[in-house]
Design a protein around this motif. Structure first.
Motif, PDB file in Angstrom:
ATOM      1  N   ASP A 196     -45.710  46.063  83.461  1.00  0.00           N
ATOM      2  CA  ASP A 196     -45.868  46.431  82.053  1.00  0.00           C
ATOM      3  C   ASP A 196     -46.907  47.530  81.862  1.00  0.00           C
ATOM      4  O   ASP A 196     -46.788  48.362  80.951  1.00  0.00           O
ATOM      5  N   ALA A 197     -47.925  47.543  82.714  1.00  0.00           N
ATOM      6  CA  ALA A 197     -48.951  48.582  82.589  1.00  0.00           C
ATOM      7  C   ALA A 197     -48.346  49.955  82.855  1.00  0.00           C
ATOM      8  O   ALA A 197     -48.681  50.934  82.167  1.00  0.00           O
ATOM      9  N   ALA A 198     -47.467  50.036  83.831  1.00  0.00           N
ATOM     10  CA  ALA A 198     -46.806  51.310  84.133  1.00  0.00           C
ATOM     11  C   ALA A 198     -45.917  51.743  82.978  1.00  0.00           C
ATOM     12  O   ALA A 198     -45.870  52.931  82.618  1.00  0.00           O
ATOM     13  N   LEU A 199     -45.230  50.785  82.351  1.00  0.00           N
ATOM     14  CA  LEU A 199     -44.373  51.118  81.213  1.00  0.00           C
ATOM     15  C   LEU A 199     -45.206  51.613  80.033  1.00  0.00           C
ATOM     16  O   LEU A 199     -44.818  52.564  79.341  1.00  0.00           O
ATOM     17  N   ALA A 200     -46.342  50.981  79.797  1.00  0.00           N
ATOM     18  CA  ALA A 200     -47.200  51.384  78.675  1.00  0.00           C
ATOM     19  C   ALA A 200     -47.754  52.791  78.865  1.00  0.00           C
ATOM     20  O   ALA A 200     -47.752  53.611  77.942  1.00  0.00           O
ATOM     21  N   THR A 201     -48.247  53.081  80.067  1.00  0.00           N
ATOM     22  CA  THR A 201     -48.774  54.432  80.321  1.00  0.00           C
ATOM     23  C   THR A 201     -47.655  55.469  80.310  1.00  0.00           C
ATOM     24  O   THR A 201     -47.872  56.611  79.885  1.00  0.00           O
ATOM     25  N   ALA A 202     -46.457  55.086  80.770  1.00  0.00           N
ATOM     26  CA  ALA A 202     -45.323  56.013  80.742  1.00  0.00           C
ATOM     27  C   ALA A 202     -44.939  56.356  79.312  1.00  0.00           C
ATOM     28  O   ALA A 202     -44.547  57.496  79.015  1.00  0.00           O
ATOM     29  N   GLN A 203     -45.047  55.398  78.409  1.00  0.00           N
ATOM     30  CA  GLN A 203     -44.728  55.662  77.001  1.00  0.00           C
ATOM     31  C   GLN A 203     -45.678  56.709  76.414  1.00  0.00           C
ATOM     32  O   GLN A 203     -45.276  57.538  75.599  1.00  0.00           O
ATOM     33  N   ARG A 204     -46.936  56.670  76.834  1.00  0.00           N
ATOM     34  CA  ARG A 204     -47.896  57.670  76.329  1.00  0.00           C
ATOM     35  C   ARG A 204     -47.517  59.075  76.800  1.00  0.00           C
ATOM     36  O   ARG A 204     -47.647  60.041  76.053  1.00  0.00           O
ATOM     37  N   VAL A 205     -47.051  59.173  78.049  1.00  0.00           N
ATOM     38  CA  VAL A 205     -46.588  60.472  78.552  1.00  0.00           C
ATOM     39  C   VAL A 205     -45.363  60.937  77.767  1.00  0.00           C
ATOM     40  O   VAL A 205     -45.256  62.111  77.384  1.00  0.00           O
ATOM     41  N   ALA A 206     -44.431  59.998  77.499  1.00  0.00           N
ATOM     42  CA  ALA A 206     -43.221  60.354  76.757  1.00  0.00           C
ATOM     43  C   ALA A 206     -43.574  60.822  75.344  1.00  0.00           C
ATOM     44  O   ALA A 206     -42.912  61.720  74.799  1.00  0.00           O
ATOM     45  N   ARG A 207     -44.625  60.227  74.735  1.00  0.00           N
ATOM     46  CA  ARG A 207     -45.029  60.641  73.394  1.00  0.00           C
ATOM     47  C   ARG A 207     -45.542  62.081  73.409  1.00  0.00           C
ATOM     48  O   ARG A 207     -45.235  62.876  72.504  1.00  0.00           O
ATOM     49  N   ALA A 231     -37.821  55.735  75.672  1.00  0.00           N
ATOM     50  CA  ALA A 231     -39.110  55.037  75.596  1.00  0.00           C
ATOM     51  C   ALA A 231     -39.282  54.290  74.278  1.00  0.00           C
ATOM     52  O   ALA A 231     -40.309  53.625  74.065  1.00  0.00           O
ATOM     53  N   GLY A 232     -38.296  54.407  73.393  1.00  0.00           N
ATOM     54  CA  GLY A 232     -38.330  53.658  72.136  1.00  0.00           C
ATOM     55  C   GLY A 232     -38.896  54.406  70.963  1.00  0.00           C
ATOM     56  O   GLY A 232     -39.141  53.801  69.908  1.00  0.00           O
ATOM     57  N   PHE A 233     -39.112  55.732  71.073  1.00  0.00           N
ATOM     58  CA  PHE A 233     -39.698  56.493  69.975  1.00  0.00           C
ATOM     59  C   PHE A 233     -38.615  57.036  69.053  1.00  0.00           C
ATOM     60  O   PHE A 233     -37.545  57.458  69.509  1.00  0.00           O
ATOM     61  N   ASP A 234     -38.918  57.035  67.773  1.00  0.00           N
ATOM     62  CA  ASP A 234     -38.106  57.711  66.768  1.00  0.00           C
ATOM     63  C   ASP A 234     -38.717  59.098  66.582  1.00  0.00           C
ATOM     64  O   ASP A 234     -39.862  59.227  66.089  1.00  0.00           O
ATOM     65  N   GLY A 235     -37.999  60.120  66.973  1.00  0.00           N
ATOM     66  CA  GLY A 235     -38.554  61.470  66.976  1.00  0.00           C
ATOM     67  C   GLY A 235     -39.039  61.910  65.611  1.00  0.00           C
ATOM     68  O   GLY A 235     -40.168  62.427  65.475  1.00  0.00           O
ATOM     69  N   ALA A 236     -38.219  61.702  64.581  1.00  0.00           N
ATOM     70  CA  ALA A 236     -38.600  62.156  63.240  1.00  0.00           C
ATOM     71  C   ALA A 236     -39.839  61.405  62.740  1.00  0.00           C
ATOM     72  O   ALA A 236     -40.758  62.009  62.164  1.00  0.00           O
ATOM     73  N   ALA A 237     -39.873  60.091  62.983  1.00  0.00           N
ATOM     74  CA  ALA A 237     -41.025  59.298  62.522  1.00  0.00           C
ATOM     75  C   ALA A 237     -42.300  59.729  63.239  1.00  0.00           C
ATOM     76  O   ALA A 237     -43.381  59.812  62.627  1.00  0.00           O
TER      77      ALA A 237
END
Length: 909
Positions: A372-383, A419-425
């Protein structure tokens, strides 16, 4: 003294100006005029064209065609006008088809010439001018911006954010970043970042460049020279037909002359009667319908291939695919999707894989290690990748996603969706306030955003990993905080991603307590490194299956690409091109002699960073080892090797006109799987051609043998000359033509490819021709003797012989439909619509021949009793049964390899 064109990339821009006696403000008009007179226009020389009349006459330069023309003349002299007309029509149609196809082939160089832009912006005497590209000379200063097609080879003097699409020359899938700094002397074409090449396209940015080569001296000019030097090869089928025609013509002429002399001098025939018999026999024996049926068979193959997205430009190319032993394929868009995909994210917490391909923002992130730690840090990169981004994704109605902008930035948007992000939001939460656009000089992009968590600002940066790392003083920790920067760890991660063939971008961020008054390049620093994203153009799933099918069929697949060796090797491993993938670079090829290259070309699976000369050498090396080579390509750089290959395959969507004109086939969907499907169809076409030959020669041979035996032994002729011509005319346009529509036999792709030098008439087919000719003659004389024994007159007996020949050919047609398996199956006995319609036509024609009074007058035929008809039909069925038993026995004892092994369902019996 000017340096050779190949060294301009290694010389400092100031030195290039000095050597070309040029000025940054442009040449004076009078100097430009003198140089134009000295160097000639900036245009490729027009291709040399063969006169139309010579190309037309060349279509008749074939022994079988000449023999057919002679037979048509003799038949016309003897007042057999229908047969003479049929033969002449066949010859004319074949000549016209060949003439048209050859004319299209000469358009390749013309297509190359169209790659040049119509005009160019230059500095002349310090003033901006728009000039015709033909007037460009070495020393001219080009002014370029996004969307311009570069009109000559040029050395970059100044550039801002310059990226150039060089895919037509190098095959590189991503626009190349250009810079003013010289590169190594030995740099390959794709690595010469200080050079701009004629025919390529400015994808982004602006530039000022100094023209160093024009016309034939440019890279495109060199390709045009190579293309002009390549001679179009004759396809294996045409070579085989030519050899067959020479042998058959010689045998037919000698046999006809000998029979004529024997009939006159030994048997006492009159010269006119003997000539009539020999001409009828020769016309009956000569497969004059064979060229037409082969043409129709190829045309049907063209139609079937078109349904599978393979558009054939030259008819013989259909069959050539069936003989292919090596497919040399481009990588980008053919073996791969031509869609950049963000495949992996590396952070301090571990590595994460992004599932799904293409630009669809659907899929999930899966932690390879780190949980889960790898997924969380990966989400920050994707953002960061989502915010520091200028691309857009658009969903089409059919479920496909269209990109607007840079492919790698579009891939980052898809990654953010996974990664679960809504681009417009996300953009609304962090509106962009300012930016530092990407530039080749600093190789990164930075954006300034309002920070949703306070009154400050958020800086997001992405770019070349080494450049971004140099701006960082810390790295993101597993919990989202910052820790000391471990440069060695990140270099190891970069190397690992590069070893898998991935292109890598680095990502960093920094929070500011307040929004700065200005946001410029010098303000970017003290960043926190977040992680790396690895991109790859993934292989097509259908291409993986098609490669497996090709390898199972004994066809080697080799990748020839302008891309980097590591990228190409990674894709080759995923495609499973070989059990042991070996990569050879263009630089390595430079040190290999022509004598050594065939052995290396046979062992290597991937050729990376190749030039047009390399591709041409590779194809020729493979051909020197007896391979039939199919070559795919889309760019101008592929045109010479496409023309040299036995079958050139161009891309329909992204292919240049030069590539299409140099090729024999165009893929409508740019998909390697369509090549494998076309190979399947090509093999089916060749099988059908062999079936036509295996049907035509024995049936014609049976007629000829029966008449020859009658003359030699002094027997009554079993058929008259008009009756021989009747059989030939009726059956050639019905039963023989039906075989052109045959579907492929099972196990077609499990057979090894045939040898390039394999004869058109194999050992098995020769055995079949002799055996069936003898059986036909035995059947003819057998029914003749039986009819006379029952008291029938000669006219009735001959009518029975004619019908016997037709019935035997109908049953033989069912046997010859399956050369590699039994015809005793529901599918085999049911027949195709073409076969059934052909049989109906023959039956109706024979009923007319036998029972219509006016046919009795023309051909001397007579009506037959019902019992005689039943005996004739039973004799034909017995012939088919005998041939099927013979085929099974030969396959069981393994006399002829081409029959293949005994199928499992037959072994059980």
């Amino acid at each position: 003294m000017a340096q050779p064109a190949t060294l301009w990339h290694a010389i400092d821009a100031v030195e290039v100006l000095r050597q070309l006696e040029a000025d940054p403000g442009g040449l004076a008009p009078d100097i430009a005029a003198r140089r134009l007179q000295a160097h000639g226009p900036n245009a490729l020389p027009p291709p040399q064209r063969t006169p139309g009349w010579r190309r037309l006459l060349r279509q008749l330069d074939d022994p079988l065609i000449l023999f057919l023309l002679a037979a048509a003349v003799v038949a016309a002299v003897l007042a057999h006008y229908v047969d003479a007309g049929v033969i002449a029509a066949v010859v004319l149609v074949n000549a016209i088809v060949g003439f048209v196809q050859e004319g299209r082939a000469e358009q390749a160089l013309s297509a190359l010439r169209s790659m040049l832009a119509p005009s160019a912006r230059v500095l002349r005497g310090g003033a901006r001018e728009q000039v015709a590209v033909e007037t460009l000379v070495p020393g001219d200063v080009l002014l370029l911006e996004a969307g311009d097609r570069i009109a000559a080879d040029a050395r970059l003097l100044r550039g801002r954010g310059l990226r150039v699409d060089e895919s037509v020359l190098t095959g590189e899938s991503v626009p190349i970043e250009k810079s003013v700094e010289p590169v190594a002397t030995g740099a390959d074409l794709g690595s010469r970042t200080s050079m701009l090449y004629s025919g390529t396209l400015v994808a982004a940015g602006q530039a000022t460049a100094l023209v160093v080569a024009t016309g034939p001296q440019t890279q495109i000019g060199r390709i045009g020279t190579l293309l002009g030097e390549v001679e179009s090869l004759t396809t294996p089928l045409l070579q085989q037909i030519a050899r067959f025609g020479k042998v058959f013509t010689t045998v037919a002429l000698v046999a006809s002359a000998a029979l004529l002399l024997f009939a006159v001098l030994v048997r006492g025939y009159g010269w006119l009667d003997a000539l009539m018999i020999v001409v009828a026999l020769a016309v009956g024996a000569i497969p004059e319908g064979l060229p037409a049926v082969i043409t129709i068979t190829l045309a049907i193959g063209v139609r079937r291939m078109a349904a599978r997205n393979a558009i054939v430009r030259r008819l013989p190319a259909v069959e050539t695919l069936g003989a292919t032993t090596v497919i040399c394929s481009d990588k980008t868009g053919t073996l791969t999707r031509n869609e950049m995909t963000a495949r992996s994210i590396a952070t301090v917490a571990g590595r994460v894989e992004a599932q799904g391909g293409g630009y669809a923002p659907t899929g999930v992130l899966v932690a390879r290690d780190g949980g889960d730690a790898a997924l969380a840090t990966a989400q920050r990169v994707a953002r960061i990748g989502l915010l520091c981004n200028d691309a857009q994704l658009h969903a089409d109605g059919d479920g496909h996603w269209r990109i607007d902008g840079d492919p790698m930035e579009a891939a980052l948007l898809a990654l953010a969706g996974k990664a679960g992000f809504d681009g417009a939001a996300m953009r609304n939460a962090h509106p962009r306030l300012d930016e530092v656009p990407f530039d080749a000089a600093h190789r990164f992009m930075a954006t300034l955003h309002a920070d949703a968590e306070g009154a400050g600002a958020l800086v997001c940066v992405k770019g070349a990993p080494e450049q971004v790392l140099a701006l960082c003083t810390a790295q993101a920790g597993r919990d989202g905080g910052a820790g000391p920067l471990d440069a060695a760890f990140w270099q190891q991660s970069i190397d690992a991603a590069g070893g898998e063939g991935q292109r890598v971008l680095g990502f960093a961020w920094r929070r500011l307590e307040r929004v700065p008054e200005r946001f410029v390049l010098d303000d970017i620093g003290e960043l926190v490194f977040a992680g790396l994203v690895g991109f790859i153009d993934p292989p097509r799933e259908e291409a993986i299956r098609a490669v497996a099918d090709c390898r199972a069929a004994g066809i080697a697949v080799k990748m020839i690409t302008g891309d980097h060796a590591a990228t190409a090797a990674a894709i080759a491993e995923q495609l499973r091109l070989a059990d042991d993938v070996r990569v050879v670079t263009g630089q390595e090829l430079e040190g290999v002699t022509d004598a050594e290259l065939p052995e290396l070309a046979g062992r290597a699976s991937v050729f990376a960073r190749t030039t047009p000369e390399h591709k041409l050498r590779i194809v020729r090396a493979l051909q020197s080892r007896g391979h039939t080579v199919a070559m795919t390509g889309d760019g101008v750089n592929d045109a010479p090797s496409l023309k040299q290959a036995d079958i050139g395959v161009a891309m329909g969507r992204k292919g240049t006109e030069a590539a299409k004109e140099a090729s024999g086939m165009v893929l409508a969907d740019d998909n390697f799987a369509s090549i494998a499907a076309a190979v399947h169809e090509g093999r089916a076409v060749y099988d059908n051609i062999r079936k036509v030959i295996a049907f035509t020669l024995p049936t014609n041979g049976g007629e000829a043998l029966a008449v020859i035996l009658a003359i030699v032994f002094g027997w009554v002729l079993p058929m008259t000359p008009p009756q021989i011509l009747w059989i030939n005319m009726v059956l050639a346009i019905t039963l023989g033509l039906a075989l052109a529509f045959e579907p492929p036999e099972s196990g077609l792709m499990a057979r090894p490819p045939r040898r390039r030098d394999a004869p058109l008439v194999s050992a098995f087919m020769l055995w079949r021709i002799v055996l069936v000719s003898i059986l036909f003659s035995v059947g003819a004389f057998g029914i003749f003797a039986w009819a006379q024994g029952r008291g029938h007159d000669v006219a009735t007996t001959r009518t029975m012989v004619v019908n016997m020949f037709c019935v035997m050919e109908i049953f033989y047609l069912f046997s010859v439909r399956y050369l590699h398996g039994t015809s005793f199956s529901l599918r085999g006995l049911r027949g195709t619509p073409a076969v059934l319609w052909a049989i109906v036509a023959v039956v109706l024609a024979q009923l007319a021949f036998t029972y219509l009074p006016w046919m009795h007058v023309l051909f001397g035929s007579r009506p037959l009793p019902l019992f005689e008809g039943i005996v004739i039909v039973a004799s034909g069925a017995a012939l088919m049964g005998l041939l099927e038993v013979e085929k099974a026995l030969l396959r069981r004892i393994g006399v002829f390899e081409e029959l293949g092994p005994v199928p499992a369902d037959e072994r059980a019996t």
